[in-house]
Design an enzyme around this catalytic site. Structure first.
Site, PDB file in Angstrom:
ATOM      1  N   HIS A 142      -3.421  -5.411  -0.134  1.00 51.68           N
ATOM      2  CA  HIS A 142      -2.975  -5.916   1.168  1.00 51.68           C
ATOM      3  C   HIS A 142      -3.000  -7.446   1.164  1.00 51.68           C
ATOM      4  CE1 HIS A 142      -2.949  -2.132   3.587  1.00 51.68           C
ATOM      5  NE2 HIS A 142      -3.738  -1.733   2.611  1.00 51.68           N
ATOM      6  N   CYS A 186       0.835  -1.202   0.000  1.00 46.46           N
ATOM      7  CA  CYS A 186       0.000   0.000   0.000  1.00 46.46           C
ATOM      8  C   CYS A 186       0.875   1.260   0.000  1.00 46.46           C
ATOM      9  CB  CYS A 186      -0.967  -0.020   1.175  1.00 46.46           C
ATOM     10  SG  CYS A 186      -2.334   1.140   1.016  1.00 46.46           S
ATOM     11  N   GLU A 235      -1.710  -9.519   3.102  1.00 47.76           N
ATOM     12  CA  GLU A 235      -1.726 -10.119   4.444  1.00 47.76           C
ATOM     13  C   GLU A 235      -3.122 -10.553   4.870  1.00 47.76           C
ATOM     14  OE1 GLU A 235      -1.943  -5.594   5.221  1.00 47.76           O
ATOM     15  OE2 GLU A 235      -1.061  -6.984   3.769  1.00 47.76           O
TER      16      GLU A 235
END
Length: 609
Positions: free
Chosen positions: A530, A401, A532
């Site tokens: 993202h 990001c 994750e």
């Protein structure tokens, strides 16, 4: 539908999220379809506008919901996909009640907390509990509800009252209460103090809810005499009191709880109809093996996270989990060092030289670097310095990001020689705005106005051998979750690519840059999304896998073998690189009639529920 309500006492942050997830994991291993709801008593509509220091990270769902970080735990433990409705806040409830009042649904009646707000809570729970959350689309059978905060908070009183009524609405056989409470153990005496738990349970019962299970959180296991004392004062049998001490990994908690007979108790209490259960080592085998693997990691890798909110580690929960998932997969214990981005800036050399040198020392001693997302001007220059150091010193790097955007800014400044290159978020008057805001997301409001949720990223057809595409299995397109309102300025893309910064992934319209990579570097990858959020314990996120492998100089071999680990290299027997990764929530038990012949002390406990 069966319901399990998880409440907390004494202090917040005692681990209700992990306990709730563990209930779900145990039931899923028993073949029960589970859904989860998190209730946050604050008036905010969602978690989107919170400072990370206020509430930890904001977790983003497929549908763009900005929710509490506990929903990330639920998704990771149960391998399910939740929705924004699975996170209830006081703000959402009151907004729905007020909208109904304005619409005339209450027919001129005085709108009150009881019954209108409490009814709205119950209706919301019943509606959301029926929404499928698994890939196969089956309706859930058990709904686990975690009530945030602690019993006695004025903010949660309406929810407590709602569930007091709800237990009669759905009948006793369909409703179970688990109370998670801290049992402090002062170092001065080492004695377990039960008074806080007694007080919180007394208050809960005074409000009309009696716990069926008390989960005692403590640093060390509590003794049987302590359980008996809690039992005497809390009107709960000693067998229904579980001590959950601090463990080496949160992924050990489901097995630890099941060793105390949790599945047997829930099956009997909620009449789930799945007894007799097989030996625990059979239906919990994958959790047992995962825990054993994590406890016996032989090798280590040091990762620096250069962030803006490093004073609270919960600000980067999903990133730390994703790093551990990748490390576990290839047999490395991940040691994370948080580096405050502001301390890397040149101005700190005169303002606070000790912090400046400490930050740079920590960065230099790491094996790889993650530069995560963030908002605002503070610390951006420090992130740019970290990116520059990684690029010039061939240190494995992953930008996420804002980390993606700072990688573009750094490259423009030092390779394109645009000294004033910047993001309009940091400097609206910059001469070279290489990162700009997206007009459609600049509405003047803050909540829910970003580019949110799952989006498709397409790999450019001309990029066939880039590392990140190969890590994703040479797919033509991938699905990842986004949370941002800035993008690379299209006017600078050609010039950046001419100088060697390759944008290998784009959105479906091929207008927005999503992934960048450098060729002549061990691992220099940055993504606008993202990754994750979709990482799982046995299915790590590909960008994080690449980072850890590159940190230990194993990426080339891994890619050459088609993203398979070499048998000669450190890894767990639990993972099979030649087959599909196992699913921790694989259905293995329901309606089985295997004899219960498990007498192994390794999988049983003298204290059974």
């Amino acid at each position: 539908m069966k319901y399990i309500l998880v409440t907390g006492g004494v202090i917040s942050g005692v681990g209700k999220g992990v306990i709730s997830s563990s209930f779900g994991a145990i039931l899923k291993c028993c073949g029960i379809e589970v859904t989860m709801i998190k209730i946050d008593p604050y008036i905010n509509l969602d978690a989107g506008t919170f400072s990370p220091y206020e509430h930890g990270e904001v977790f983003v769902l497929d549908d763009g919901g900005e929710v509490d970080l506990d929903l990330g735990n639920y998704e990771r433990f149960l391998n399910i996909t939740l929705h924004r409705e699975n996170n209830i806040t006081t703000g959402k409830i009151y907004q729905s009640v007020i909208n109904r009042e304005r619409h005339g649904d209450y027919l001129g009646k005085t709108v009150q907390v009881v019954p209108h707000v409490t009814d709205a809570i119950q209706e919301w729970v019943e509606k959301v509990a029926l929404i499928p959350v698994s890939n196969h689309g089956r309706a859930p059978e058990v709904c686990i509800i975690e009530l945030g905060g602690i019993v006695g908070d004025i903010e949660s009183m309406a929810f407590i009252e709602a569930f007091r009524q709800f237990q009669f609405r759905v009948k006793r056989d369909n409703f179970c209460v688990a109370h998670v409470s801290l049992v402090p153990q002062p170092k001065t005496t080492g004695e377990s103090k039960t008074k806080p738990t007694q007080t919180s349970v007394r208050e809960l019962r005074g409000l009309g809810l009696s716990p069926d299970i008390i989960v005692c959180r403590s640093e060390h296991p509590i003794e049987e005499s302590v359980k008996e004392k809690i039992s005497n004062f809390c009107h709960v049998a000693p067998q229904q009191i579980i001590s959950v001490p601090d463990l080496g990994s949160v992924y050990e908690v489901p097995v630890f709880m099941e060793n105390h007979g949790m599945a047997d108790f829930l099956c009997a209490r909620l009449n789930l109809g799945i007894t007799p259960l097989p030996p625990r080592r059979k239906y919990m085998s994958q959790w047992i093996e995962l825990g054993e693997h994590i406890r016996h990691l032989k090798y280590e890798v040091n990762v620096a996270i250069v962030g803006k909110y490093t004073r609270l580690e919960d600000s980067y929960t999903s990133i730390t989990k994703a790093l551990h998932h990748a490390g576990n997969r290839i047999g490395y214990k991940v040691n994370i060092k948080f580096v405050e981005a502001s301390n890397l800036e040149q101005t700190m050399l005169t303002d606070d030289p000790a912090s400046y040198h400490t930050a740079w020392r920590d960065l230099c001693l790491c094996d790889c670097v993650v530069v995560p997302g963030g908002f605002g001007k503070r610390g951006v220059e420090g992130k740019i310095e970290a990116v520059k150091w990684c690029r010039q010193n061939e240190k494995p790097f992953l930008g996420i990001c804002l980390g993606f955007q700072t990688a573009v800014i750094e490259f423009a400044r030092n390779e394109l020689k645009l000294a004033d290159a910047n993001s309009t978020e940091v400097n609206e008057e910059t001469k070279h705005p290489v990162v700009i805001d997206m007009p459609e997301h600049n509405t003047g409001n803050l909540g829910g106005t970003m580019r949110l949720g799952q989006r498709t990223t397409m790999f450019k057809k001309s990029e066939k051998n880039c590392k990140i595409k190969r890590l994703y299995g040479n797919k033509e397109q991938i699905q990842e979750r986004h949370r941002h309102r800035y993008e690379v300025n299209p006017q600078y893309i050609n010039e950046l690519e001419k100088h060697g910064l390759k944008f290998v992934g784009v959105d479906t319209e091929q207008l927005r840059m999503e992934i960048l990579e450098l060729d002549n570097h061990p691992y220099f990858v940055a993504v606008q999304f993202h990754p994750e959020y979709l990482s799982r314990p046995v299915c790590p996120s590909p960008p994080f896998m690449g980072l850890i492998l590159a940190a230990k100089d194993r990426l080339k071999g891994y890619l050459a073998r088609g993203c398979k680990l070499s048998p000669q290299e450190p890894q767990s027997d639990y993972y099979d690189s030649d087959e599909e990764l196992k699913d921790l929530t694989q259905l293995t038990v329901k309606k089985l009639t295997l004899p219960d012949d498990d007498n192994s002390s390794a999988y049983s406990s003298s204290s059974q529920i």
